[in-house]
Design a protein around this motif. Structure first.
Motif, PDB file in Angstrom:
ATOM      1  N   ILE A  83       0.842  -1.208   0.000  1.00 46.02           N
ATOM      2  CA  ILE A  83       0.000   0.000   0.000  1.00 46.02           C
ATOM      3  C   ILE A  83       0.870   1.249   0.000  1.00 46.02           C
ATOM      4  O   ILE A  83       0.589   2.217  -0.713  1.00 46.02           O
ATOM      5  N   GLN A  84       1.926   1.231   0.775  1.00 45.71           N
ATOM      6  CA  GLN A  84       2.817   2.391   0.856  1.00 45.71           C
ATOM      7  C   GLN A  84       3.394   2.747  -0.516  1.00 45.71           C
ATOM      8  O   GLN A  84       3.495   3.929  -0.869  1.00 45.71           O
ATOM      9  N   SER A 140      -7.737   9.677   8.376  1.00 43.93           N
ATOM     10  CA  SER A 140      -8.227  10.791   7.561  1.00 43.93           C
ATOM     11  C   SER A 140      -7.357  12.027   7.718  1.00 43.93           C
ATOM     12  O   SER A 140      -7.093  12.761   6.762  1.00 43.93           O
ATOM     13  N   GLU A 141      -6.893  12.266   8.947  1.00 41.63           N
ATOM     14  CA  GLU A 141      -6.022  13.416   9.188  1.00 41.63           C
ATOM     15  C   GLU A 141      -4.662  13.223   8.521  1.00 41.63           C
ATOM     16  O   GLU A 141      -4.080  14.183   7.998  1.00 41.63           O
ATOM     17  N   VAL A 142      -4.164  11.981   8.553  1.00 42.34           N
ATOM     18  CA  VAL A 142      -2.898  11.695   7.868  1.00 42.34           C
ATOM     19  C   VAL A 142      -3.037  11.960   6.381  1.00 42.34           C
ATOM     20  O   VAL A 142      -2.167  12.580   5.743  1.00 42.34           O
ATOM     21  N   PHE A 143      -4.160  11.522   5.817  1.00 43.12           N
ATOM     22  CA  PHE A 143      -4.390  11.742   4.380  1.00 43.12           C
ATOM     23  C   PHE A 143      -4.474  13.227   4.060  1.00 43.12           C
ATOM     24  O   PHE A 143      -3.855  13.709   3.100  1.00 43.12           O
ATOM     25  N   VAL A 147      -1.350   3.981   6.601  1.00 44.70           N
ATOM     26  CA  VAL A 147      -0.372   3.835   5.519  1.00 44.70           C
ATOM     27  C   VAL A 147      -0.981   4.269   4.190  1.00 44.70           C
ATOM     28  O   VAL A 147      -0.333   4.931   3.373  1.00 44.70           O
ATOM     29  N   ALA A 148      -2.252   3.893   3.978  1.00 43.80           N
ATOM     30  CA  ALA A 148      -2.937   4.304   2.748  1.00 43.80           C
ATOM     31  C   ALA A 148      -3.113   5.817   2.679  1.00 43.80           C
ATOM     32  O   ALA A 148      -3.211   6.389   1.588  1.00 43.80           O
ATOM     33  N   GLY A 149      -3.134   6.474   3.830  1.00 45.99           N
ATOM     34  CA  GLY A 149      -3.278   7.923   3.861  1.00 45.99           C
ATOM     35  C   GLY A 149      -2.001   8.675   3.582  1.00 45.99           C
ATOM     36  O   GLY A 149      -2.029   9.888   3.347  1.00 45.99           O
ATOM     37  N   GLU A 150      -0.862   7.974   3.588  1.00 44.35           N
ATOM     38  CA  GLU A 150       0.408   8.634   3.290  1.00 44.35           C
ATOM     39  C   GLU A 150       0.525   8.905   1.788  1.00 44.35           C
ATOM     40  O   GLU A 150      -0.086   8.221   0.972  1.00 44.35           O
ATOM     41  N   MET A 151       1.328   9.888   1.446  1.00 41.71           N
ATOM     42  CA  MET A 151       1.530  10.225   0.033  1.00 41.71           C
ATOM     43  C   MET A 151       2.292   9.109  -0.666  1.00 41.71           C
ATOM     44  O   MET A 151       3.239   8.538  -0.122  1.00 41.71           O
ATOM     45  N   ALA A 152       1.883   8.782  -1.875  1.00 45.43           N
ATOM     46  CA  ALA A 152       2.568   7.769  -2.665  1.00 45.43           C
ATOM     47  C   ALA A 152       3.949   8.267  -3.060  1.00 45.43           C
ATOM     48  O   ALA A 152       4.179   9.476  -3.161  1.00 45.43           O
ATOM     49  N   PRO A 153       4.899   7.361  -3.325  1.00 45.04           N
ATOM     50  CA  PRO A 153       6.218   7.791  -3.795  1.00 45.04           C
ATOM     51  C   PRO A 153       6.106   8.539  -5.119  1.00 45.04           C
ATOM     52  O   PRO A 153       5.221   8.254  -5.927  1.00 45.04           O
ATOM     53  N   PRO A 154       6.986   9.491  -5.369  1.00 46.91           N
ATOM     54  CA  PRO A 154       6.926  10.261  -6.629  1.00 46.91           C
ATOM     55  C   PRO A 154       6.944   9.385  -7.876  1.00 46.91           C
ATOM     56  O   PRO A 154       6.305   9.708  -8.874  1.00 46.91           O
ATOM     57  N   SER A 155       7.694   8.270  -7.825  1.00 50.99           N
ATOM     58  CA  SER A 155       7.767   7.399  -8.999  1.00 50.99           C
ATOM     59  C   SER A 155       6.422   6.788  -9.344  1.00 50.99           C
ATOM     60  O   SER A 155       6.127   6.532 -10.518  1.00 50.99           O
TER      61      SER A 155
END
Length: 532
Positions: free
Chosen positions: A254-255, A340-343, A290-298
């Protein structure tokens, strides 16, 4: 020779560090190829020159006479600048029968002779490992198994050299006979190199324990190599639970937004799935955090615009939110943040970029739409040929005139619709949830109406030409061929964006596979592993 007990020169273990391995593999290949048929600076001894030629020509009788009756030592140096022995030359010249005969005649000490430092300091076993000739490697190992742990200047031992060259059979054989402690992570990075190269070359070495397998498994998860992950999970069950941050495989998937790995979660039974969904990492983050974190730039770069990037991020979050227990949705991590706050915090910048991009894009479209409205309105009140005193068109009514009026009306009304859509975009609040469907749909409608209005405008122009020059077909055909060029250009330029929006919004751009039993073969393998 590498000693397992030595630690003072032990390289560090780390995922994602190549330490120049790619360059070293290139050097290995260059040396292997340069030794075949390319005579470097030779020794001045004519007998050694003849010996080299005999080896390269496959003349075993001449080679045997040289060593047996000439009473020459078997570790005789043939090339002064590369330090190759007769055995090295035979291997590099692909004369494997001669190599086997020489191995039978050589002592253990003779076999440990290396090439010169400018050629990588390879033993005969390392050279054979790079050729993939397993039967020759077996002859050497039976004679002297110490060569299995002797390292070249590039940091390779025979098993890692074979794997780096992509020889599956050779790799599996050498792994089976290499002392297991040499591959332990505390004794160097050989184990990690073996798994890393095996992952790159699609070679899986079975039953690897405590030799960097966890690093390799999580590296494969980051890269989305689902077959490799499934097989590693089968042979390393305890390592599925967490990495150094106490994140299990599905958290890593997911990360790094690897849907193929994440889809395996749908294939396991309810008990195992509940176990993974209820896990938290070292910082108290559950799987929804973890799903709320930003995806890697790639991974973000795979989507063309900030609007669709934000949409993709929301799709991931909503999908994970759909399957997690209720407590995960309001659970707080060690920083006191809910998922939700993390996202919201991690995607704040992307929301602003998406808002700016869609406003700028819509503004550029609306300029075109406004010009089309002006042109279509003027064309509607100024028909081709003008009007007679009675107000009717000078050209007699017919199909071309009806086609012109219809197409001009389509162009006018679709362009007017695009202006209204643009006003709707400007009036939007640009909340995070709007990027899931509302804003992409408005943008898609804007692109669609502009394309239709442009094409209808060009078709109405063709109809006007047809009215005026209805008896000059060659002129009409020429104009039609020229008109194809801008139509094709506009279609290629903007239809791609339209299709990407439609696919991402309505076809669900992320292929989440929610049907148990409908997965690919790798999914079924994982079902068998965890039980059904």
């Amino acid at each position: 020779m590498h000693q397992p007990g030595q630690s003072e020169s032990k390289p560090e273990i780390g995922v994602g560090r190549s330490d120049g391995k790619e360059d070293k593999i290139t050097e290995m290949t260059h040396y292997e190829e340069s030794g075949r048929g390319e005579e470097d600076e030779m020794t001045e001894d004519s007998s050694l020159v003849e010996l080299r030629k005999s080896i390269c020509n496959g003349d075993w009788n001449a080679v045997r006479l040289f060593f047996v009756f000439g009473n020459h030592p078997l570790d005789t140096i043939i090339l002064s600048n590369e330090g190759s022995t007769a055995l090295h030359v035979a291997i590099l010249a692909a004369q494997y029968k001669i190599a086997e005969h020489l191995i039978e005649m050589m002592s253990e000490t003779d076999l440990e002779k290396k090439t010169a430092s400018n050629s990588g300091c390879h033993t005969a076993l390392t050279l054979v490992a790079m050729t993939g000739r397993t039967h020759v490697a077996k002859c050497i190992v039976q004679k002297n198994n110490k060569l299995l742990t002797i390292e070249s200047d590039q940091g390779f031992i025979p098993v890692t050299a074979a794997c780096a060259k992509g020889h599956k059979e050779m790799t599996n054989y050498l792994y089976a006979v290499t002392p297991p402690d040499v591959l332990l992570s505390q004794n160097g990075r050989y184990g990690f190199d073996l798994l890393k190269e095996g992952m790159d070359k699609k070679i899986l070495v079975q039953s690897l324990w405590n030799c960097g397998v966890a690093d390799a498994m999580f590296e494969a998860t980051k890269q989305g190599i689902v077959e490799f992950v499934v097989e590693l999970l089968k042979v390393t069950q305890p390592l599925i639970f967490h990495n150094d941050d106490r994140r299990h495989v599905f958290m890593i998937a997911i990360q790094y937004r690897q849907e193929n790995i994440f889809n395996l979660l749908y294939s396991i039974n309810e008990e195992w799935r509940a176990h993974f969904l209820n896990q938290t990492d070292r910082n108290g983050n559950n799987i929804l955090h973890v799903a709320g974190e930003m995806a890697p730039p790639s991974r973000l770069a795979r989507v063309s615009s900030p609007v669709l990037q934000m949409q993709r991020e929301l799709q991931w979050f909503k999908e994970v939110e759909r399957i997690v227990p209720e407590w995960c949705k309001e659970s707080k991590n060690n920083n006191g943040e809910t998922p939700s706050e993390v996202f919201s915090n991690s995607h704040e910048k992307l929301v602003k970029e998406g808002e700016k991009w869609i406003r700028d894009t819509a503004s550029s479209f609306i300029v075109v739409g406004t010009l089309i409205i002006t042109i279509a309105f003027a064309a509607a009140i100024t028909l081709p040929g003008g009007n007679a005193q009675n107000g009717f068109p000078n050209f007699s009514p017919g199909r071309p005139l009806a086609m012109f009026i219809t197409l001009n009306a389509i162009s006018f009304f679709t362009a007017s619709t695009s202006v209204l859509i643009f006003l709707g975009i400007l009036a939007s609040r640009f909340a995070q949830e709007d990027f899931l469907e509302y804003l992409p749909e408005l943008l898609g409608l804007l692109v669609y109406t502009i394309l239709i209005s442009i094409m209808a405008m060009m078709a109405s122009f063709f109809a006007a030409v047809l009215i005026i020059l209805q008896h000059r077909r060659w002129v009409i055909i020429s104009i039609t061929m020229i008109a194809i060029v801008p139509v094709t250009f506009v279609g290629r330029l903007r239809f791609h964006l339209l299709f990407e929006i439609l696919f991402s919004t309505h076809a669900k751009g992320i292929p989440f596979n929610r049907k148990k039993g409908a997965l690919a073969v790798v999914g079924r393998k994982l079902i068998e592993f965890f039980g059904t």
